[in-house]
Design a protein around this motif. Structure first.
Motif, PDB file in Angstrom:
ATOM      1  N   ALA A 127       0.834  -1.214   0.000  1.00  0.00           N
ATOM      2  CA  ALA A 127       0.000   0.000   0.000  1.00  0.00           C
ATOM      3  C   ALA A 127       0.865   1.259   0.000  1.00  0.00           C
ATOM      4  O   ALA A 127       0.450   2.305  -0.508  1.00  0.00           O
ATOM      5  N   TYR A 128       2.069   1.153   0.561  1.00  0.00           N
ATOM      6  CA  TYR A 128       2.963   2.320   0.539  1.00  0.00           C
ATOM      7  C   TYR A 128       3.430   2.600  -0.890  1.00  0.00           C
ATOM      8  O   TYR A 128       3.544   3.747  -1.302  1.00  0.00           O
ATOM      9  N   GLU A 129       3.670   1.528  -1.623  1.00  0.00           N
ATOM     10  CA  GLU A 129       4.013   1.732  -3.036  1.00  0.00           C
ATOM     11  C   GLU A 129       2.834   2.381  -3.759  1.00  0.00           C
ATOM     12  O   GLU A 129       3.012   3.286  -4.586  1.00  0.00           O
ATOM     13  N   GLY A 130       1.635   1.907  -3.444  1.00  0.00           N
ATOM     14  CA  GLY A 130       0.435   2.494  -4.038  1.00  0.00           C
ATOM     15  C   GLY A 130       0.349   3.988  -3.759  1.00  0.00           C
ATOM     16  O   GLY A 130       0.082   4.793  -4.658  1.00  0.00           O
ATOM     17  N   LEU A 131       0.606   4.348  -2.502  1.00  0.00           N
ATOM     18  CA  LEU A 131       0.601   5.774  -2.123  1.00  0.00           C
ATOM     19  C   LEU A 131       1.624   6.549  -2.952  1.00  0.00           C
ATOM     20  O   LEU A 131       1.329   7.631  -3.469  1.00  0.00           O
ATOM     21  N   SER A 164       8.065   1.369   1.410  1.00  0.00           N
ATOM     22  CA  SER A 164       7.771   0.213   0.570  1.00  0.00           C
ATOM     23  C   SER A 164       9.048  -0.582   0.261  1.00  0.00           C
ATOM     24  O   SER A 164       9.065  -1.817   0.327  1.00  0.00           O
ATOM     25  N   LEU A 165      10.122   0.132  -0.045  1.00  0.00           N
ATOM     26  CA  LEU A 165      11.410  -0.534  -0.322  1.00  0.00           C
ATOM     27  C   LEU A 165      11.916  -1.273   0.914  1.00  0.00           C
ATOM     28  O   LEU A 165      12.454  -2.381   0.808  1.00  0.00           O
ATOM     29  N   ALA A 166      11.710  -0.668   2.075  1.00  0.00           N
ATOM     30  CA  ALA A 166      12.161  -1.314   3.321  1.00  0.00           C
ATOM     31  C   ALA A 166      11.420  -2.635   3.534  1.00  0.00           C
ATOM     32  O   ALA A 166      12.009  -3.632   3.955  1.00  0.00           O
ATOM     33  N   TYR A 167      10.123  -2.639   3.221  1.00  0.00           N
ATOM     34  CA  TYR A 167       9.353  -3.884   3.363  1.00  0.00           C
ATOM     35  C   TYR A 167       9.865  -4.956   2.406  1.00  0.00           C
ATOM     36  O   TYR A 167       9.998  -6.120   2.772  1.00  0.00           O
ATOM     37  N   ILE A 168      10.150  -4.554   1.183  1.00  0.00           N
ATOM     38  CA  ILE A 168      10.642  -5.538   0.207  1.00  0.00           C
ATOM     39  C   ILE A 168      12.008  -6.072   0.644  1.00  0.00           C
ATOM     40  O   ILE A 168      12.275  -7.266   0.552  1.00  0.00           O
ATOM     41  N   SER A 170      13.077  -6.378   3.639  1.00  0.00           N
ATOM     42  CA  SER A 170      12.923  -7.317   4.762  1.00  0.00           C
ATOM     43  C   SER A 170      12.386  -8.657   4.249  1.00  0.00           C
ATOM     44  O   SER A 170      12.765  -9.715   4.741  1.00  0.00           O
ATOM     45  N   GLU A 171      11.553  -8.601   3.228  1.00  0.00           N
ATOM     46  CA  GLU A 171      11.030  -9.843   2.641  1.00  0.00           C
ATOM     47  C   GLU A 171      12.147 -10.599   1.908  1.00  0.00           C
ATOM     48  O   GLU A 171      12.231 -11.821   1.983  1.00  0.00           O
ATOM     49  N   LEU A 172      13.011  -9.859   1.227  1.00  0.00           N
ATOM     50  CA  LEU A 172      14.156 -10.497   0.556  1.00  0.00           C
ATOM     51  C   LEU A 172      15.073 -11.154   1.586  1.00  0.00           C
ATOM     52  O   LEU A 172      15.609 -12.238   1.354  1.00  0.00           O
ATOM     53  N   ALA A 173      15.229 -10.484   2.723  1.00  0.00           N
ATOM     54  CA  ALA A 173      16.049 -11.074   3.791  1.00  0.00           C
ATOM     55  C   ALA A 173      15.364 -12.334   4.335  1.00  0.00           C
ATOM     56  O   ALA A 173      16.014 -13.341   4.613  1.00  0.00           O
ATOM     57  N   ASN A 174      14.039 -12.256   4.453  1.00  0.00           N
ATOM     58  CA  ASN A 174      13.270 -13.401   4.960  1.00  0.00           C
ATOM     59  C   ASN A 174      13.452 -14.650   4.114  1.00  0.00           C
ATOM     60  O   ASN A 174      13.642 -15.740   4.640  1.00  0.00           O
ATOM     61  N   ILE A 175      13.349 -14.485   2.794  1.00  0.00           N
ATOM     62  CA  ILE A 175      13.301 -15.700   1.976  1.00  0.00           C
ATOM     63  C   ILE A 175      14.665 -16.365   1.830  1.00  0.00           C
ATOM     64  O   ILE A 175      14.768 -17.422   1.230  1.00  0.00           O
ATOM     65  N   THR A 176      15.687 -15.738   2.402  1.00  0.00           N
ATOM     66  CA  THR A 176      16.966 -16.455   2.456  1.00  0.00           C
ATOM     67  C   THR A 176      17.163 -17.032   3.860  1.00  0.00           C
ATOM     68  O   THR A 176      18.201 -17.598   4.166  1.00  0.00           O
ATOM     69  N   ASN A 177      16.125 -16.877   4.694  1.00  0.00           N
ATOM     70  CA  ASN A 177      16.204 -17.352   6.075  1.00  0.00           C
ATOM     71  C   ASN A 177      15.477 -18.698   6.192  1.00  0.00           C
ATOM     72  O   ASN A 177      14.267 -18.777   6.023  1.00  0.00           O
ATOM     73  N   PRO A 178      16.226 -19.769   6.487  1.00  0.00           N
ATOM     74  CA  PRO A 178      15.637 -21.119   6.500  1.00  0.00           C
ATOM     75  C   PRO A 178      14.454 -21.250   7.472  1.00  0.00           C
ATOM     76  O   PRO A 178      13.480 -21.939   7.170  1.00  0.00           O
ATOM     77  N   ASP A 179      14.531 -20.574   8.624  1.00  0.00           N
ATOM     78  CA  ASP A 179      13.435 -20.676   9.606  1.00  0.00           C
ATOM     79  C   ASP A 179      12.145 -20.105   9.025  1.00  0.00           C
ATOM     80  O   ASP A 179      11.068 -20.683   9.165  1.00  0.00           O
ATOM     81  N   LYS A 218      10.843  -4.285  -6.545  1.00  0.00           N
ATOM     82  CA  LYS A 218      11.761  -3.269  -6.015  1.00  0.00           C
ATOM     83  C   LYS A 218      12.215  -2.329  -7.140  1.00  0.00           C
ATOM     84  O   LYS A 218      12.250  -1.104  -6.969  1.00  0.00           O
ATOM     85  N   ALA A 219      12.513  -2.915  -8.289  1.00  0.00           N
ATOM     86  CA  ALA A 219      12.916  -2.093  -9.439  1.00  0.00           C
ATOM     87  C   ALA A 219      11.769  -1.159  -9.837  1.00  0.00           C
ATOM     88  O   ALA A 219      11.989   0.007 -10.179  1.00  0.00           O
ATOM     89  N   GLY A 220      10.550  -1.682  -9.750  1.00  0.00           N
ATOM     90  CA  GLY A 220       9.376  -0.865 -10.080  1.00  0.00           C
ATOM     91  C   GLY A 220       9.253   0.345  -9.164  1.00  0.00           C
ATOM     92  O   GLY A 220       8.941   1.456  -9.612  1.00  0.00           O
ATOM     93  N   ILE A 221       9.526   0.136  -7.888  1.00  0.00           N
ATOM     94  CA  ILE A 221       9.434   1.252  -6.933  1.00  0.00           C
ATOM     95  C   ILE A 221      10.575   2.242  -7.169  1.00  0.00           C
ATOM     96  O   ILE A 221      10.387   3.459  -7.082  1.00  0.00           O
ATOM     97  N   LEU A 222      11.749   1.721  -7.501  1.00  0.00           N
ATOM     98  CA  LEU A 222      12.869   2.619  -7.809  1.00  0.00           C
ATOM     99  C   LEU A 222      12.547   3.489  -9.030  1.00  0.00           C
ATOM    100  O   LEU A 222      12.970   4.643  -9.108  1.00  0.00           O
ATOM    101  N   CYS A 223      11.767   2.941  -9.954  1.00  0.00           N
ATOM    102  CA  CYS A 223      11.337   3.742 -11.115  1.00  0.00           C
ATOM    103  C   CYS A 223      10.389   4.860 -10.678  1.00  0.00           C
ATOM    104  O   CYS A 223      10.428   5.962 -11.234  1.00  0.00           O
TER     105      CYS A 223
END
Length: 300
Positions: A127-131, A164-168, A170-179, A218-223
């Motif tokens: 939603a932050y990206e939407g904003l 929005s970038l911060a959320y992405i 954290s999600e990128l960090a998550n998906i490399t986390n086995p737990d 993430k690239a979309g938000i950077l645009c």
């Protein structure tokens, strides 16, 4: 379409509806939209109060016919079914309304809906990206004075984009986390992507695909960030954001082209040539890229 009337749904019917909804998601995942739509519609015929089915059917129908008015009417009607609405569904409906408003070029409605999304769930990253996109649209349409002026709107857009970038990230960090992955697999949790596609993270391939999706987002938000800076004529910052986007999506010719144009605006002709050269190499058939590079090379 039937009126949303209270009616009794037997346990057997509920089971059938749940199975139909699952089937709908599975078909949706595979890109078989017409069949998915039929499954969701069937589910909502049996249980007219099945918000999941009604919501999914509306999103799919909209993705096909782009009829904003019709979709908005359906979604607003869902918001009037408070007994069946979870906070998550309310958030999802508001978010979809925001996305549809952006599609329709209605930045005011989009702002309203994304704010409502965040009111339902302040931690909902997309939603932050939407904003940010809604504020950017406001800038592009020359209506910044409605929201406090160009500087104010630009700052709000950039702030929203950063969250929005911060959320992405954290999600990128998550998906490399086995737990985290073990948890997601246990929950068999659906992840709804911005494109409306549903994915599940069960296999390494799923995770790799999701990582790519996050990088694309993430690239979309950077645009968006780049566009906001361009509105402010801060072309160095525009080029900086696009450079970051290119590093995330090195095979995206359009990003390299946009970077080339931004570098031109900063006066960095050598950098522009390099970026445009990359764009041409990645998309040799794209005339615009070739001609832009040619024009640049012909300049003294």
């Amino acid at each position: 379409s039937r009126k949303l009337m209270p009616q009794t749904v037997t346990d057997d019917e509920k089971l059938f509806v749940r199975a139909k909804v699952e089937e709908g998601y599975e078909l949706w995942r595979r890109g078989r939209l017409a069949e998915a739509l039929a499954a969701f519609q069937r589910a909502s015929e049996i249980d007219p109060g099945c918000i999941k089915a009604l919501l999914a059917a509306t999103i799919i129908a909209y993705s096909v016919d782009k009829d904003f008015k019709k979709a908005r009417k359906h979604l607003m009607r869902l918001l009037l079914m408070p007994k069946r609405l979870t906070e998550e569904t309310r958030r999802e409906i508001r978010y979809q309304l925001g996305q549809m408003a952006l599609d329709a070029g209605d930045w005011k409605e989009a702002l309203h809906q994304f704010r409502a999304t965040l009111f339902a769930d302040a931690a909902y990253g997309p939603a932050y990206e939407g904003l940010a996109r809604a504020y950017l649209l406001c800038l592009k349409k020359g209506r910044a004075d409605d929201e406090g002026g160009v500087e104010v709107v630009a700052r709000k857009a950039l702030d929203a984009a950063r969250i929005s970038l911060a959320y992405i990230d954290s999600e990128l960090a998550n998906i490399t986390n086995p737990d985290f992955l073990a948890n997601v697999r246990k929950l068999r949790k659906e992840v709804v992507l911005r494109s409306g596609r549903h994915i599940r993270l069960r296999t390494d391939e799923d995770v790799a695909a999701y990582e790519e999706t996050l990088k694309a987002a993430k690239a979309g938000i950077l645009c968006v960030v780049a566009d906001v800076y361009a509105q402010l004529k801060r072309y160095d910052d525009t080029a900086g954001a696009l450079g970051d986007a290119c590093r995330l999506r090195p095979k995206d010719a359009w990003l390299h082209y946009r970077l080339g144009v931004a570098l031109l605006m900063t006066g960095d002709k050598a950098g522009a040539k390099k970026a445009l050269g990359t764009a041409c190499r990645l998309a040799p058939k794209e005339r615009l890229f070739r001609e832009t590079l040619q024009t640049l090379e012909e300049q003294k």
